[in-house]
Design a protein around this motif. Structure first.
Motif, mmCIF file in Angstrom:
data_model
loop_
_atom_site.group_PDB
_atom_site.id
_atom_site.type_symbol
_atom_site.label_atom_id
_atom_site.label_comp_id
_atom_site.label_asym_id
_atom_site.label_seq_id
_atom_site.Cartn_x
_atom_site.Cartn_y
_atom_site.Cartn_z
ATOM 1 N N PHE A 6 35.685 28.176 36.688
ATOM 2 C CA PHE A 6 35.557 28.295 38.028
ATOM 3 C C PHE A 6 34.962 29.695 38.586
ATOM 4 C CE2 PHE A 6 39.328 25.817 36.869
ATOM 5 C CZ PHE A 6 39.407 24.878 37.990
ATOM 6 N N VAL A 7 34.294 29.273 39.747
ATOM 7 C CA VAL A 7 33.679 30.723 40.374
ATOM 8 C C VAL A 7 34.160 30.474 41.958
ATOM 9 C CG1 VAL A 7 31.835 31.910 41.129
ATOM 10 C CG2 VAL A 7 31.839 30.808 38.910
ATOM 11 N N PHE A 8 34.979 31.606 42.149
ATOM 12 C CA PHE A 8 35.622 31.359 43.674
ATOM 13 C C PHE A 8 34.892 32.382 44.560
ATOM 14 C CE2 PHE A 8 38.779 30.923 40.256
ATOM 15 C CZ PHE A 8 39.584 29.655 40.679
ATOM 16 N N GLN A 9 35.125 32.034 45.979
ATOM 17 C CA GLN A 9 34.381 32.713 46.911
ATOM 18 C C GLN A 9 35.054 34.194 46.883
ATOM 19 O OE1 GLN A 9 35.313 31.454 50.867
ATOM 20 N NE2 GLN A 9 34.345 33.070 51.871
ATOM 21 N N ASP A 10 36.212 34.503 46.734
ATOM 22 C CA ASP A 10 36.730 35.912 46.785
ATOM 23 C C ASP A 10 36.896 36.458 45.232
ATOM 24 O OD1 ASP A 10 38.506 34.021 46.320
ATOM 25 O OD2 ASP A 10 40.094 34.845 47.771
ATOM 26 N N PHE A 11 36.327 35.845 44.382
ATOM 27 C CA PHE A 11 36.150 36.389 42.740
ATOM 28 C C PHE A 11 37.189 35.900 42.018
ATOM 29 C CE2 PHE A 11 34.209 39.859 45.670
ATOM 30 C CZ PHE A 11 32.923 39.039 45.819
ATOM 31 N N ASN A 12 38.310 36.259 42.881
ATOM 32 C CA ASN A 12 39.579 36.253 41.886
ATOM 33 C C ASN A 12 39.636 37.007 40.572
ATOM 34 O OD1 ASN A 12 40.904 34.732 43.835
ATOM 35 N ND2 ASN A 12 40.777 32.951 42.927
ATOM 36 N N LEU A 13 39.412 38.327 40.742
ATOM 37 C CA LEU A 13 39.400 39.179 39.292
ATOM 38 C C LEU A 13 40.914 39.717 39.624
ATOM 39 C CD1 LEU A 13 35.746 40.454 39.404
ATOM 40 C CD2 LEU A 13 36.749 38.691 38.100
ATOM 41 N N LEU A 14 41.261 40.046 38.398
ATOM 42 C CA LEU A 14 42.709 40.551 38.168
ATOM 43 C C LEU A 14 42.681 42.071 38.447
ATOM 44 C CD1 LEU A 14 44.127 38.280 35.884
ATOM 45 C CD2 LEU A 14 44.874 38.568 37.967
ATOM 46 N N ASP A 15 42.844 43.210 39.267
ATOM 47 C CA ASP A 15 42.490 44.489 39.079
ATOM 48 C C ASP A 15 43.287 45.336 38.388
ATOM 49 O OD1 ASP A 15 44.972 43.755 40.295
ATOM 50 O OD2 ASP A 15 44.460 44.933 42.360
ATOM 51 N N THR A 16 44.099 44.712 37.406
ATOM 52 C CA THR A 16 44.830 45.153 36.315
ATOM 53 C C THR A 16 43.939 45.126 34.792
ATOM 54 O OG1 THR A 16 45.892 43.373 35.909
ATOM 55 C CG2 THR A 16 47.259 44.890 37.001
ATOM 56 N N PHE A 17 43.143 44.277 35.022
ATOM 57 C CA PHE A 17 42.214 44.178 33.869
ATOM 58 C C PHE A 17 40.746 44.976 34.074
ATOM 59 C CE2 PHE A 17 44.783 40.294 33.087
ATOM 60 C CZ PHE A 17 45.238 40.708 31.726
ATOM 61 N N SER A 18 40.370 45.366 33.184
ATOM 62 C CA SER A 18 39.054 45.957 33.177
ATOM 63 C C SER A 18 38.161 44.753 33.242
ATOM 64 C CB SER A 18 38.582 46.701 31.982
ATOM 65 O OG SER A 18 38.725 46.101 30.691
ATOM 66 N N VAL A 19 36.732 44.837 33.489
ATOM 67 C CA VAL A 19 35.741 43.803 33.678
ATOM 68 C C VAL A 19 35.884 42.901 32.372
ATOM 69 C CG1 VAL A 19 33.163 43.287 33.607
ATOM 70 C CG2 VAL A 19 34.259 44.868 35.287
ATOM 71 N N GLN A 20 35.748 43.696 31.081
ATOM 72 C CA GLN A 20 35.594 42.977 30.145
ATOM 73 C C GLN A 20 36.933 42.051 29.756
ATOM 74 O OE1 GLN A 20 34.865 45.175 26.234
ATOM 75 N NE2 GLN A 20 36.454 44.028 25.425
#
Lengths: 255, 659
Positions: free
Chosen positions: A91-105
């Motif tokens: 999945f690739v979402f419009q608002d990225f949906n990354l978790l800010d508790t995790f680093s990029v990796q």
């Protein structure tokens, strides 16, 4: 055999007390072959997000069936559905949906951790992907420390790392500036050239013009579709633009 | 019309936020009930009938003050949480066109509604419960039940004023908060981005040192007197250590765990470690507060419970015989009269003394410098190099312990209660003794139970030697006629006879010399029950209050985090995490947050155990086994309450996330 087959999908929403019903999708059928790059366009409320949710197994259709590699998504049991989504879809979402508790990796690792892979295996897959996406230097940063374009790349890396059958992208350029958008679309083309199947829902004519095929959805039905074939991006852009105008002004269906 | 509009909004708001407001109102009601009852007891007329009621009343008034201070802090803390949660809502109102002054009106109305509900319910429930509470207190201090129902108007007024004040302060804080921030900030409210905290090694090291030092003091304390000073130093060190360790140590440990790839990249650990690192900065202080509060509650409960449960032991320790007479500086003639009086009074009441113990002795407070001692003026304050020397004669010693030792002049039998003398010589300001033998035990009673300071008991050949010692120590050359005399005995009689006898003796003996003390265990029993029972009651009362506070603090913390985490879990769900897994992770995460402070509290308790037993022995409580049992029971009961709340909280948390 097509990789994805959507057969006579119908979706009716009923309001909470059973009073009003709204038909989001009336009868949608199409199929996507392996290695294709398909864009779905339509106005707000045309039913494209509903369609994507059904394909993503996040929602169930009222009737009809969705086959991935000949296997019905609709009939998968509730408790297997998460694993199915994890293993087969990216999945690739419009608002990225990354978790800010995790680093990029760690954000990229997340689906693999969910699947219970070992660190060594994850790391091996990571190396290949981040190199391709050009995010090797920001692996230890956190989502709030990087730019929008980098965030979307991270999201793509997270989608790719499970080696999914198909990537589902929901307005991937929606939250990006034009330069980042261009970069992202180029990236999608490259990934597609490597053989990755992509299904993208978008508003943006520019984004759609890069796809190999564009489907138009209106009032819950596939209204029209255009194959790019050997057309240039500009020509494709023009054609999509014309079709959209026609849809809005209520022209006749052609082709 | 418009006032109606605002009150409608206010009621609506409370209903909409019921998940946070209902626990808040309940907490307010509970606090008010608690405060009213303590205030009621402190003012109740019934308690005035108790003989020694002033000491009990003092305990209760102290309790009232503690609860008042506690209520202010506790309700303010929870209010802060509520406002933080609702900033977004107020921001929305602001953007929709409500001025801040209108928002203030809504807040005022909300606060008034909550205040009226809480204070009315609190006082009413408090009044209903007050009869029960006073019965409970009387039962605990073994006092006869008094009939009648009492509503001290003073307590009601105190309660209403205090809590109206608290609500008022909270309202001002809330309005100020909203006033300070602009709408955009209000809208963002709780989701301000947070940086990953750095590992603070210096603080972690300070924490370890403080904690280690505190534990060391506790473990190495040998003497009850040292326990007093040591105890408070240790408590402060441990509190500092706990804060430092929670603030810096937790992050260091979590980061270390994260470095361990094999461990970290397991689903459960992956999610919980990362979110704990992310939150630790704001959590650490809260967790250490909870940890310290838990430790205090457990210590308070276990000590007061075991003292109360062991009250008979305490009595017997404090009063080894039913009746004891201690005469200071009396002559032989007076001693003879004293013995006669005792004989006469006991025979009047138709009893005979049994298990009599009597001896003449002399004691000195001295300053010890290794094996030499010099006299010391007695003040209220006893320094750590003070040593008490008690001399008795070999005749008394042989009689009391059924031995037939003999001593030459200049020889002594030494019994050391606390303290240490190396070598075989003792030098008393020039007067030297050779230690013939060290006694492994000594019949201890009367002056011989003194265990406050370093104490040495010296058995010498006869009275004359003791007088020579006095001359040597005090430097006066006169012939001193006076010694101290101790006489104690059991009587085989009922409680009221014993009390009568004690009173009669008091009356008669005071005529011989004003320096004669008479103590009867039975006449002291009531005082003991009142004091220890009062403390026990207070311990339970405050214990319940603190536990409630802690529980609510945890509950709120988790709910706040639940709203924070909601989005995160929905992302994970999209990426392919099943509901089952989410539930598991939440369980283990909430479990860690909940039980970490409890586990640390239990560790503190284990290390504090030694110093606590020393401390208790100063209060004549020496039954270590009973103390262990009471502590274990307290910890278990505490854990059960904790677990119930944990289950409820985890459930609510999960519900929020699934919404």
């Amino acid at each position: 055999m097509p990789i994805l087959e959507v057969k006579n999908i119908k979706k009716v929403y009923t309001s909470r007390f059973g009073g009003n019903t709204v038909q989001a999708l009336s009868n949608v059928s199409f199929s996507i072959e392996k290695g294709e790059y398909v864009a779905i366009m339509g106005e707000s409320g045309s039913g494209k997000t509903t369609l994507l949710n059904i394909i993503a197994a996040l929602d169930k259709p009222t009737s009809g069936d969705v086959l991935l590699n000949g296997e019905s998504i609709v009939s998968i049991k509730e408790r297997d559905i998460s694993a199915f989504r994890r293993d087969n879809l990216g999945f690739v979402f419009q608002d990225f949906n990354l978790l800010d508790t995790f680093s990029v990796q760690d954000n990229i690792f997340l689906p693999l951790v969910l699947a219970g892979k070992t660190y060594e295996e994850m790391n091996e897959r990571l190396k290949i992907i981040v190199k391709k996406l050009g995010i090797s230097d920001i692996l230890n940063k956190y989502p709030y420390e990087i730019s929008g374009g980098q965030r979307q790349r991270t999201a793509i890396a997270r989608a790719l790392i499970t080696k999914p059958q198909i990537i589902l992208a929901d307005e991937p350029t929606g939250a990006l500036d034009s330069r980042s958008s261009d970069g992202l679309l180029k990236l999608f083309e490259e990934i597609n050239n490597d053989g990755q199947t992509i299904l993208m829902v978008t508003h943006s004519i520019k984004a759609a013009s890069k796809a190999k095929r564009v489907m138009f959805i209106k009032d819950g039905e596939i209204f029209h579709q255009i194959y790019k074939a050997s057309m240039t991006d500009e020509k494709m852009y023009q054609k999509i633009s014309d079709t959209l105008t026609m849809i809005v002004t209520g022209g006749e269906r052609n082709e | 019309m418009s006032r109606f509009f605002y009150s409608k909004i206010a009621v609506n708001n409370i209903q909409k936020n019921s998940k946070t407001y209902i626990p808040y109102i309940l907490a307010c009601i509970c606090t008010i009930v608690m405060f009213y009852n303590m205030s009621f007891l402190a003012a109740a007329k019934n308690i005035g009938n108790l003989s020694n009621s002033s000491s009990l009343r003092q305990v209760l008034i102290f309790g009232e003050k503690v609860i008042a201070i506690f209520s202010i802090i506790f309700l303010f803390y929870n209010n802060r949480f509520l406002v933080k949660r609702r900033k977004k809502e107020f921001g929305l109102f602001n953007i929709l066109g409500m001025e801040k002054k209108h928002i203030a009106i809504v807040m005022l109305l909300e606060m008034i509604i909550i205040m009226i509900i809480s204070i009315t319910a609190g006082v009413l429930i408090g009044i209903i419960l007050s009869k029960l509470i006073i019965l409970l207190l009387f039962k605990i201090i073994t006092f006869k039940v008094v009939f009648g129902f009492e509503i001290p108007i003073k307590s009601v007024i105190h309660t209403v004023i205090l809590f109206s004040g608290i609500f008022g302060i909270n309202l001002c804080y809330n309005i100020f908060q909203v006033h300070l921030s602009n709408p955009i900030e209000l809208l963002k409210g709780t989701n301000a981005g947070e940086k990953e905290p750095k590992t603070k090694w210096i603080i972690a090291v300070i924490g370890v040192i403080c904690l280690g030092r505190g534990y060391y003091i506790s473990l190495t304390t040998k003497y009850p007197l040292a326990a007093v000073g040591g105890f408070f130093t240790a408590v402060i060190l441990v509190i500092i250590g706990t804060y430092c360790l929670f603030i810096a140590g937790s992050i260091a440990i979590l980061k270390m765990l994260r470095k361990n790839k094999k461990y970290y990249y397991k689903l459960n650990h992956f999610v919980s470690i990362s979110s704990m690192i992310y939150r630790m900065k704001q959590n650490a202080a809260g967790l250490s507060n909870i940890c310290i509060l838990s430790t205090m509650v457990i210590v308070m409960l276990s000590t007061t419970i075991s003292m109360y449960a062991g009250i008979e032991d305490v009595l017997r320790n404090r009063y080894p015989r039913n009746i004891s007479v201690n005469a200071y500086n009396v002559s032989e003639n007076q001693i003879k009269k004293l013995n006669d009086v005792i004989e006469k009074q006991t025979s009047i009441l138709d009893t005979t003394p049994m298990n009599t113990v009597s001896y003449r002795y002399m004691y000195f407070i001295t300053t010890q410098n290794r094996e030499s001692f010099t006299i010391k003026e007695i003040n209220n304050y006893i320094p750590s190099d003070a040593a008490e020397l008690v001399f008795i004669t070999i005749d008394d010693y042989n009689r009391m312990s059924n031995k037939s030792e003999s001593l030459l002049k200049g020889e002594t039998l030494l019994y050391t209660l606390n303290g240490n003398i190396d070598g075989d010589e003792i030098n008393l300001n020039g007067f030297k003794f050779h230690i013939k033998k060290r006694l492994p035990s000594l019949y201890k009673e009367g002056r011989l139970t003194s265990i406050m300071a370093n104490s040495y008991f010296l058995v010498v050949d006869d009275m004359d030697t003791i007088k020579e010692v006095q001359n040597a120590l005090k430097g006066d050359n006169g012939n001193i006629e006076y010694v101290s005399y101790y006489y104690s005995f059991d009587v085989n009689a009922k409680r009221d006879i014993q009390i009568k006898l004690t009173q009669a003796l008091k009356k008669e003996l005071i005529r011989i010399s004003p320096k004669i003390d008479i103590e009867g265990s039975e006449s002291s029993r009531k005082d003991f029950f009142e004091l220890y029972g009062g403390l026990f009651f207070l311990g339970i009362f405050l214990g319940i209050l603190f536990i409630m506070a802690m529980v609510l603090a945890m509950y709120y913390k988790q709910i706040l985090e639940g709203y924070d985490d909601k989005e995160r879990y929905s992302i994970m769900k999209k990426i392919g995490m099943s509901c089952e897994k989410i539930r598991q992770i939440i369980k283990s995460q909430v479990l860690t947050v909940f039980f970490m402070p409890l586990i640390v509290a239990v560790i503190h308790l284990i290390f504090a155990f030694n110093i606590l037993t020393k401390f208790l022995s100063m209060l004549n409580f020496t039954n270590v086994r009973l103390f262990v049992i009471c502590t274990i029971i307290t910890v278990c009961a505490f854990s059960v309450i904790y677990t119930v709340v944990y289950v409820l909280t985890a459930k609510t948390y999960y519900k929020i996330i699934r919404e």
